[in-house]
Design an enzyme around this catalytic site. Structure first.
Site, PDB file in Angstrom:
ATOM      1  N   ASP A  62      -2.285   0.957  -3.612  1.00  0.00           N
ATOM      2  CA  ASP A  62      -2.810  -0.187  -4.279  1.00  0.00           C
ATOM      3  C   ASP A  62      -4.432   0.068  -4.519  1.00  0.00           C
ATOM      4  O   ASP A  62      -5.003   0.902  -5.257  1.00  0.00           O
ATOM      5  CB  ASP A  62      -2.504  -1.382  -3.700  1.00  0.00           C
ATOM      6  CG  ASP A  62      -2.713  -2.773  -4.506  1.00  0.00           C
ATOM      7  OD1 ASP A  62      -3.306  -2.494  -5.660  1.00  0.00           O
ATOM      8  OD2 ASP A  62      -2.971  -3.758  -3.894  1.00  0.00           O
ATOM      9  N   PHE A  72       1.838  -7.897  -8.772  1.00  0.00           N
ATOM     10  CA  PHE A  72       2.627  -7.801  -7.598  1.00  0.00           C
ATOM     11  C   PHE A  72       4.078  -7.593  -7.878  1.00  0.00           C
ATOM     12  O   PHE A  72       4.669  -8.334  -8.749  1.00  0.00           O
ATOM     13  CB  PHE A  72       2.322  -9.232  -6.844  1.00  0.00           C
ATOM     14  CG  PHE A  72       2.868  -9.006  -5.430  1.00  0.00           C
ATOM     15  CD1 PHE A  72       2.405  -8.319  -4.469  1.00  0.00           C
ATOM     16  CD2 PHE A  72       4.080  -9.541  -5.183  1.00  0.00           C
ATOM     17  CE1 PHE A  72       2.778  -8.424  -3.171  1.00  0.00           C
ATOM     18  CE2 PHE A  72       4.651  -9.807  -3.862  1.00  0.00           C
ATOM     19  CZ  PHE A  72       4.027  -9.073  -2.793  1.00  0.00           C
ATOM     20  N   GLU A 115       4.302   7.091   1.563  1.00  0.00           N
ATOM     21  CA  GLU A 115       3.777   5.618   1.581  1.00  0.00           C
ATOM     22  C   GLU A 115       4.701   4.809   0.191  1.00  0.00           C
ATOM     23  O   GLU A 115       5.274   5.572  -0.739  1.00  0.00           O
ATOM     24  CB  GLU A 115       2.556   5.626   1.101  1.00  0.00           C
ATOM     25  CG  GLU A 115       1.574   4.921   2.110  1.00  0.00           C
ATOM     26  CD  GLU A 115       1.807   3.591   2.521  1.00  0.00           C
ATOM     27  OE1 GLU A 115       2.979   2.988   2.300  1.00  0.00           O
ATOM     28  OE2 GLU A 115       0.946   2.825   2.699  1.00  0.00           O
ATOM     29  N   ASP A 116       4.742   3.647   0.239  1.00  0.00           N
ATOM     30  CA  ASP A 116       5.458   3.023  -0.765  1.00  0.00           C
ATOM     31  C   ASP A 116       4.710   2.939  -1.861  1.00  0.00           C
ATOM     32  O   ASP A 116       4.993   3.061  -2.967  1.00  0.00           O
ATOM     33  CB  ASP A 116       6.035   1.546  -0.094  1.00  0.00           C
ATOM     34  CG  ASP A 116       4.961   0.707   0.521  1.00  0.00           C
ATOM     35  OD1 ASP A 116       3.554   1.118   0.598  1.00  0.00           O
ATOM     36  OD2 ASP A 116       5.193  -0.461   0.852  1.00  0.00           O
ATOM     37  N   ARG A 147      13.043  -6.486   0.558  1.00  0.00           N
ATOM     38  CA  ARG A 147      13.057  -5.430   0.576  1.00  0.00           C
ATOM     39  C   ARG A 147      14.393  -4.597   0.333  1.00  0.00           C
ATOM     40  O   ARG A 147      14.441  -3.640   0.257  1.00  0.00           O
ATOM     41  CB  ARG A 147      12.795  -4.915   2.394  1.00  0.00           C
ATOM     42  CG  ARG A 147      11.354  -5.330   2.625  1.00  0.00           C
ATOM     43  CD  ARG A 147      11.055  -4.743   3.959  1.00  0.00           C
ATOM     44  NE  ARG A 147       9.789  -5.260   4.760  1.00  0.00           N
ATOM     45  CZ  ARG A 147       8.516  -5.080   4.438  1.00  0.00           C
ATOM     46  NH1 ARG A 147       8.185  -4.170   3.586  1.00  0.00           N
ATOM     47  NH2 ARG A 147       7.539  -5.713   5.117  1.00  0.00           N
TER      48      ARG A 147
HETATM   49  P1  5GP Z   1      -3.867  -0.905  -0.315  1.00  0.00           P
HETATM   50  O1  5GP Z   1      -4.303  -0.876   1.029  1.00  0.00           O
HETATM   51  O2  5GP Z   1      -3.735   0.454  -1.241  1.00  0.00           O
HETATM   52  O3  5GP Z   1      -4.483  -1.874  -1.219  1.00  0.00           O
HETATM   53  O4  5GP Z   1      -2.296  -1.334  -0.112  1.00  0.00           O
HETATM   54  C1  5GP Z   1      -1.262  -0.906   0.314  1.00  0.00           C
HETATM   55  C2  5GP Z   1      -0.294  -1.620   0.846  1.00  0.00           C
HETATM   56  O5  5GP Z   1      -0.179  -3.010   0.331  1.00  0.00           O
HETATM   57  C3  5GP Z   1       1.043  -1.043   0.416  1.00  0.00           C
HETATM   58  O6  5GP Z   1       1.520  -0.046   1.607  1.00  0.00           O
HETATM   59  C4  5GP Z   1       1.751  -2.076   0.342  1.00  0.00           C
HETATM   60  O7  5GP Z   1       2.552  -2.552   1.695  1.00  0.00           O
HETATM   61  C5  5GP Z   1       0.992  -3.419   0.081  1.00  0.00           C
HETATM   62  N1  5GP Z   1       1.182  -3.575  -1.349  1.00  0.00           N
HETATM   63  C6  5GP Z   1       0.233  -3.529  -2.324  1.00  0.00           C
HETATM   64  N2  5GP Z   1       0.718  -3.682  -3.558  1.00  0.00           N
HETATM   65  C7  5GP Z   1       1.871  -4.337  -3.407  1.00  0.00           C
HETATM   66  C8  5GP Z   1       2.919  -5.131  -4.372  1.00  0.00           C
HETATM   67  O8  5GP Z   1       2.604  -5.143  -5.470  1.00  0.00           O
HETATM   68  N3  5GP Z   1       3.865  -5.483  -3.894  1.00  0.00           N
HETATM   69  C9  5GP Z   1       4.210  -5.424  -2.324  1.00  0.00           C
HETATM   70  N4  5GP Z   1       5.131  -6.057  -1.796  1.00  0.00           N
HETATM   71  N5  5GP Z   1       3.352  -4.786  -1.587  1.00  0.00           N
HETATM   72  C10 5GP Z   1       2.120  -4.259  -1.974  1.00  0.00           C
HETATM   73 MG    MG Z   2       2.974   0.326   2.731  1.00  0.00          MG
END
Ligand code: 5GP
Ligand code: MG
Length: 181
Positions: free
Chosen positions: A109, A158, A105-106, A171
């Protein structure tokens, strides 16, 4: 793309926060752990598109044990805030039965996306399931999930770059930039 101090994407300004050299050093450390932990286990990497493509590419170049990679595609974000709902756009097209899976995963969050990925992978007969994420925002975590490999931890702001986007853009940046408030 060259490294810049600041970038403008649409209506927002972002400032350089993690240069490429630091990123690659952190990716190398994760690769070394995986090479050690999964030696002889024929891992199957499951890259979560879109955001993880760049991390997955740099990680895979540093994996020196036999392995495979496959891709799933999800979307959960619109603009710069999480929607809390996760859509599967492209599912698994490869069996994970008996495999040692590493989800790539990237960023983790809130953990909602990862929880939903893990839920959909469980019950498909994998021998083990691990999670490798490029970034983690520990202060934002709302779910009880275990992340096995984290390249870097970042504050709850963010960011864009290195595969992560703002509204589809950014990206392609090789460094990470944080939103300027
Ligand atoms: P979660 O479900 O854990 O809240 O969020 C995961 C997804 O939200 C990540 O796979 C990513 O795509 C997006 N995301 C969360 N934080 C960021 C951020 O700071 N920047 C960006 N561009 N995407 C984020
Ligand atoms: Mg992601």
């Amino acid at each position: 793309m060259p490294t810049m101090d600041q970038v403008n994407i649409k209506d927002k300004t972002f400032a350089l926060s993690i240069p490429e050299s630091d990123i690659l050093q952190a990716v190398e450390a994760v690769a070394q752990c995986i090479n050690r932990d999964l030696a002889g286990q024929d891992p199957l990497f499951v890259c979560v598109l879109n955001g993880a493509f760049m991390f997955a590419a740099d990680l895979m170049k540093r994996i020196d044990i036999p392995c495979e990679i496959t891709f799933v595609k999800l979307s959960s974000y619109s603009g710069d805030s999480t929607t809390g709902t996760v859509k599967e756009i492209m599912g698994l097209n490869k069996s994970i039965e008996g495999r040692n899976v590493v989800v790539v995963e990237d960023i983790v969050d809130t953990g909602i996306t990862m929880e939903s990925i893990l839920r959909s992978l469980r019950g498909k007969g994998a021998r083990s399931i691990r999670v490798a994420t490029f970034l983690q925002k520990p202060d934002a975590l709302q779910r009880d999930i275990t992340v096995d490999y984290v390249a870097m931890q970042i504050p709850n702001d963010f960011i864009v770059g290195y595969g992560l986007d703002y509204d589809g853009y950014g990206r392609n940046l090789k460094d990470i930039y944080t939103i300027v408030k």
